[in-house]
Design an enzyme around this catalytic site. Structure first.
Site, mmCIF file in Angstrom:
data_model
loop_
_atom_site.group_PDB
_atom_site.id
_atom_site.type_symbol
_atom_site.label_atom_id
_atom_site.label_comp_id
_atom_site.label_asym_id
_atom_site.label_seq_id
_atom_site.Cartn_x
_atom_site.Cartn_y
_atom_site.Cartn_z
ATOM 1 N N GLY A 125 0.887 -1.104 0.156
ATOM 2 C CA GLY A 125 0.053 -0.008 0.101
ATOM 3 C C GLY A 125 0.731 1.255 -0.050
ATOM 4 N N VAL A 126 0.305 2.239 -0.591
ATOM 5 C CA VAL A 126 1.047 3.602 -0.324
ATOM 6 C C VAL A 126 0.018 4.652 0.014
ATOM 7 C CG1 VAL A 126 2.191 5.196 -1.586
ATOM 8 C CG2 VAL A 126 2.140 2.938 -2.581
ATOM 9 N N GLY A 127 0.774 5.489 1.148
ATOM 10 C CA GLY A 127 -0.224 6.327 1.645
ATOM 11 C C GLY A 127 0.209 7.796 1.727
ATOM 12 N N GLY A 128 -0.443 8.337 2.705
ATOM 13 C CA GLY A 128 0.004 9.913 2.684
ATOM 14 C C GLY A 128 1.634 10.194 3.014
ATOM 15 N N PHE A 129 2.041 9.417 3.661
ATOM 16 C CA PHE A 129 3.406 9.619 4.085
ATOM 17 C C PHE A 129 4.468 8.658 3.767
ATOM 18 C CE2 PHE A 129 5.180 7.160 7.639
ATOM 19 C CZ PHE A 129 3.815 6.634 8.167
ATOM 20 N N GLY A 130 4.158 7.500 3.001
ATOM 21 C CA GLY A 130 5.180 6.692 2.637
ATOM 22 C C GLY A 130 4.527 5.463 2.175
ATOM 23 N N LYS A 131 5.327 4.390 1.913
ATOM 24 C CA LYS A 131 4.799 3.203 1.648
ATOM 25 C C LYS A 131 4.494 2.034 2.827
ATOM 26 C CE LYS A 131 6.873 3.490 -2.658
ATOM 27 N NZ LYS A 131 8.406 2.945 -3.798
ATOM 28 N N VAL A 132 3.790 1.150 2.465
ATOM 29 C CA VAL A 132 3.431 0.155 3.461
ATOM 30 C C VAL A 132 3.916 -0.973 2.967
ATOM 31 C CG1 VAL A 132 1.760 -1.030 5.088
ATOM 32 C CG2 VAL A 132 1.359 1.412 4.165
ATOM 33 N N ASP A 185 -11.238 10.952 8.773
ATOM 34 C CA ASP A 185 -10.973 10.276 7.521
ATOM 35 C C ASP A 185 -11.679 9.026 7.356
ATOM 36 O OD1 ASP A 185 -10.303 10.538 4.861
ATOM 37 O OD2 ASP A 185 -8.047 9.999 5.041
#
Ligand SMILES: *[C@@H]1O[C@H](CO)[C@@H](O)[C@H](O)[C@H]1NC(C)=O
Ligand SMILES: *[C@@H]1O[C@H](CO)[C@@H](O)[C@H](O)[C@H]1NC(C)=O
Ligand SMILES: *[C@@H]1O[C@H](CO)[C@@H](O)[C@H](O)[C@H]1NC(C)=O
Length: 807
Positions: A501-508, A620
């Protein structure tokens, strides 16, 4: 006054007394005399079911009974003459028709048995989420009474013998109680206000009729027992009992009722002996020993049956040396004499010294005109469940005590757990060790209660892992510290193939440790993003304080070499959205499953809103932030945007720049930039329609009036055409009642103004109701349901966290 007017007056008083509700019919009323061949009628007119009559509630693989013809300390009719013995973990299961407060009463008497010595039997008893007894044994007759708040339509009472021992029970009661028996809030001792008191489970430690005789279940509508108080008085000679006839008592039109406490409690009291002549510098004192590792809800009952006129009696109330009430003037509070009044206190465990609860009343010395005196009519002391959801010991009800270290113990326990599930069990253990206490402990900082727990109970973590560490200066424990090398190894050096996953502050990344036995979701911050740093910190601070079955758990972190890495439990089935629609979406979930997921997410949000003093607003809420574990259990994730709620009561919102995801945004928040919990409720309403309709919150490809799901759903609902928008994959399987209840709940969430929207607790209740309404119908189509479920579980693919959001 002539005899006729006196008669009229008496009639009037009588009618008045009746009008203040003195009757109560419990919606759920399970009374079982375990092991008894016949039903048992007690002298309080309650009939306990026999063992054969109650076998449908019991799930066990054994049938061991004990009985005696008579007992010296319990003449018949008695619940103590028979018992059921459990060699293996066994459960009583009850359907709850009305969620809310319930009594659980357990009767134990170690009867003789040719094979088992019940006086040394050691066992635990727990409900679905509360430990009632842990490592308990009864050498003599023991009666235990609990008050628990059930939110579900089922209640399980589990009896678990310790190794090489047995469990037993002579009789049990599961009975609805009036919901206002436990207050929403209370005065905290030593200081402040304790909120969400009703979220706890309680064990009745003491219930005393001060200055009066014992009150037995037959004299109490709620079948309670009120003991005499004499043995708890520090200086009995300083007190004098006083009583008036029951009919001299007038319950107020609001406040105390005969259900709060019956007439005999308010009609008797202790006052100061020779109040006029003795040294007024004196307190009446009751001392009750308690387990000092718990907090207590204390309810004091007062009724001024000593004064001749109004405003004559002023006194102070002290709990464990702290002032609970100063210059209490009952006649002003109740507008008269002989009118019942009660006051609730929450005594924090930190204020308990010498292992006792000390209640004192003494004259208010600064009120000169009054006759120095003080009274008390009744005392209730109730133990409050601790952060592990336990009323006995420090362990939670999921049996996690058995865990000493990861996999080995799972094998010992002998549960058929998959590797991931075992890992989750371990994580659960970490979670309950650090679950926050609720609001009333605001004075204590998070770490002050956390640290002792960690040093003792969570030591299995330190033996297993390398170090515990805290982020410097924050004083907040963030769980396990991972070294960068450990995480590199877990993710094959942050291999792109491990990205889930990729989110607001970086990758998971999906990470594996313990040779693949434990899966982790590893969120690696991008140090160059300042927004990232903020969200990282918000998430750390919020998540480290929040532990809940329906919130994704933070397991640990790594801040070596200016990395910002958070490590979470891995959610094998990914975001809810992927199970609803979108390219390559998974097989459709059956309606019941969707309801369960919504209920789980609602629980998580409800906890966020109410589980801490301030309350936390997620900000959110959307289907990509609701993740599903390998059992499709829903957990709310991504607290990067979350905000603590309003700090004070008169402040009802938090002003903030508008953030969140389009399609889910509360229109009121958008207009006024004021954030409340109701903004989350709005977003959750959108989620509910997404789940029902299996389409995105915003779909620009659709005709204009359909683009915004919230608008579209509201429009269709207004025209009574909701059925037309239901996901075709499940349309025929939903009962009309369930659909109506669900849509009604979802629609209310989307109200234009926050004040018109329900609370998350209300939404939760309605969803559970919708699930019940589906219940009966489901059994008809159960076969089809099962195939859907298993098909889905097989097809589940590893996926994780935080789809790209349209922030
Ligand atoms: C009240 O006090 C009297 C005399 O001190 C005593 O005999 C009686 O038992 C007391 N009643 C109760 C209910 O404690
Ligand atoms: C309890 O009720 C019985 C009869 O219902 C009555 O005789 C007895 O006095 C009552 N006891 C108290 C303490 O009020
Ligand atoms: C009564 O008890 C309180 C709390 O323990 C104490 O502060 C106060 O001095 C006592 N009053 C008297 C007159 O002893």
């Amino acid at each position: 006054m002539g005899p006729i007017s006196l008669l009229l007056l008496l009639l009037f008083i009588n009618a008045d007394a009746k009008s203040s509700s003195s009757s109560f019919t419990p919606a759920d009323n399970y009374l079982i005399n375990c092991g008894s061949p016949d039903p048992t009628l007690l002298d309080d007119a309650r009939t306990f079911k026999s063992d054969p009559q109650s076998s449908s509630y019991l799930s066990t693989d054994e049938d061991i009974l004990a009985s005696v013809a008579s007992l010296p300390d319990a003449p018949p009719p008695s619940l103590f003459l028979t018992a059921r013995i459990f060699h293996h973990t066994s459960m009583y299961r009850f359907l709850i028709t009305k969620p809310g407060l319930h009594w659980i009463r357990l009767h134990f008497h170690p009867l003789p048995h040719p094979t088992y010595n019940l006086t040394s039997a050691t066992f635990s008893v727990s409900t679905d989420d509360t430990v009632l007894l842990h490592g308990f044994s009864a050498a003599t007759a023991v009666f235990k009474e609990y008050l628990i708040n059930t939110t579900s339509d089922k209640l399980t009472l589990k009896f678990s013998p310790m190794r090489n021992s047995v469990a037993f029970v002579n009789a049990l009661e599961v009975v609805s109680a009036p919901d206002d028996l436990v207050p929403d809030s209370a005065s905290a001792v030593p200081a402040g206000e304790a909120s969400v008191v009703n979220k706890y489970a309680f064990e009745v430690s003491y219930r005393l009729n001060v200055g009066g005789p014992a009150v037995t279940p037959r004299n109490d509508t709620l079948s309670r027992t009120w003991r005499t108080s004499g043995e708890f008085m520090a200086f009995p000679d300083g007190a004098r009992n006083v009583s008036v006839p029951n009919d001299a008592i007038t319950y107020p039109s609001g406040g105390a009722t005969p259900l709060t406490a019956p007439y005999p409690v308010y009609a008797t009291a202790d006052q100061m002996a020779d109040s006029a002549t003795s040294d007024p510098n004196f307190n009446l004192t009751w001392i009750m020993s308690v387990d000092p590792s718990f907090s207590y809800l204390i309810r004091l009952h007062f009724c001024d049956i000593v004064s001749k006129g109004l405003n004559e009696l002023y006194f102070n109330v002290y709990i464990n040396g702290a002032t609970g009430a100063a210059n209490l003037d009952l006649s002003t509070l109740t507008n008269g004499l002989a009118i019942p009044y009660y006051k609730d206190f929450v005594l924090n465990a930190s204020a308990i010294t010498n292992g006792s609860v000390v209640v004192q009343v003494g004259p208010a010395s600064n009120v000169v005109s009054a006759l120095p005196n003080a009274i008390l009519n009744g005392i209730e002391v109730m133990k409050m469940s601790n952060s592990a959801g336990s009323l006995d010991g420090l362990f939670s009800s999921d049996g996690a005590k058995k865990i000493n270290s990861g996999m080995r113990v799972a094998a010992v326990v002998g549960l058929a757990l998959s590797a991931t599930a075992a890992a989750l069990l371990l994580f659960a253990a970490v979670r309950w060790c650090r679950r926050p206490k609720l609001g009333y402990e605001k004075q204590k900082t998070f770490s002050s209660w956390l640290l002792p727990l960690n040093s003792s109970q969570c030591s299995f973590m330190s033996s297993k892992s390398k170090t515990f560490s805290t982020i410097a200066n924050s004083g907040v424990n963030l769980g396990r510290f991972f070294t960068l090398n450990e995480l590199k190894e877990a993710t094959k050096n942050f291999d792109e193939k491990s990205v889930v996953g990729v989110g607001g502050f970086g990758k998971v990344y999906l990470g594996e440790i313990d040779g693949g036995a434990t899966k982790l979701a590893i969120k690696r911050g991008n140090p160059s993003s300042s927004q990232g740093i903020n969200e990282f910190q918000t998430e750390i601070h919020l998540l480290s304080k929040l532990r809940h079955r329906h919130l994704v758990s933070l397991i640990g972190y790594c801040d070596e070499q200016s990395e910002m890495i958070l490590v979470y439990e891995y959610m094998a089935n990914g975001p809810l959205r992927d199970h609803l629609y979108g390219s390559g979406h998974l097989p459709p979930l059956p309606w019941r499953r969707r309801l369960e997921i919504c209920i789980g997410a609602a629980r998580g949000l409800h906890y966020l809103h109410t589980g801490s003093t301030q309350g936390i607003i997620h900000r959110d809420v959307k289907t990509t932030n609701i993740l599903l574990d390998e059992n499709l259990l829903a957990k709310v994730s991504d607290f990067g945007l979350s905000k603590a709620g309003p700090a004070s009561v008169d402040q009802t919102h938090v002003s903030t720049a508008v953030k969140g995801s389009f399609g889910y945004l509360d229109p009121e928040y958008f207009r006024r930039q004021q954030l409340t919990e109701k903004s989350d409720v709005y977003s959750f309403g959108v989620v509910l329609f997404e789940v029902l309709c299996a389409r995105a919150a915003l779909d620009p490809a659709l005709p204009r009036e359909q683009v915004n799901l919230a608008e579209w759903a509201k429009q269709r609902h207004a025209k009574g055409e909701t059925e037309g928008i239901v996901d075709p994959a499940i349309a025929g399987t939903i009962t009309r009642e369930s659909l109506e209840k669900y849509v009604e709940a979802a629609e209310k969430c989307l109200a234009e103004y926050g004040v018109d929207r329900p609370s998350m607790g209300d939404v939760l209740w309605n969803l559970e109701y919708a699930l019940q309404l589906q219940g009966a119908e489901d059994s008809k189509i159960h076969g089809a349901d099962m195939t859907d479920d298993s098909g889905l579980l097989v097809a589940s693919s590893p996926m994780f966290l935080e789809g790209l959001s349209a922030r």
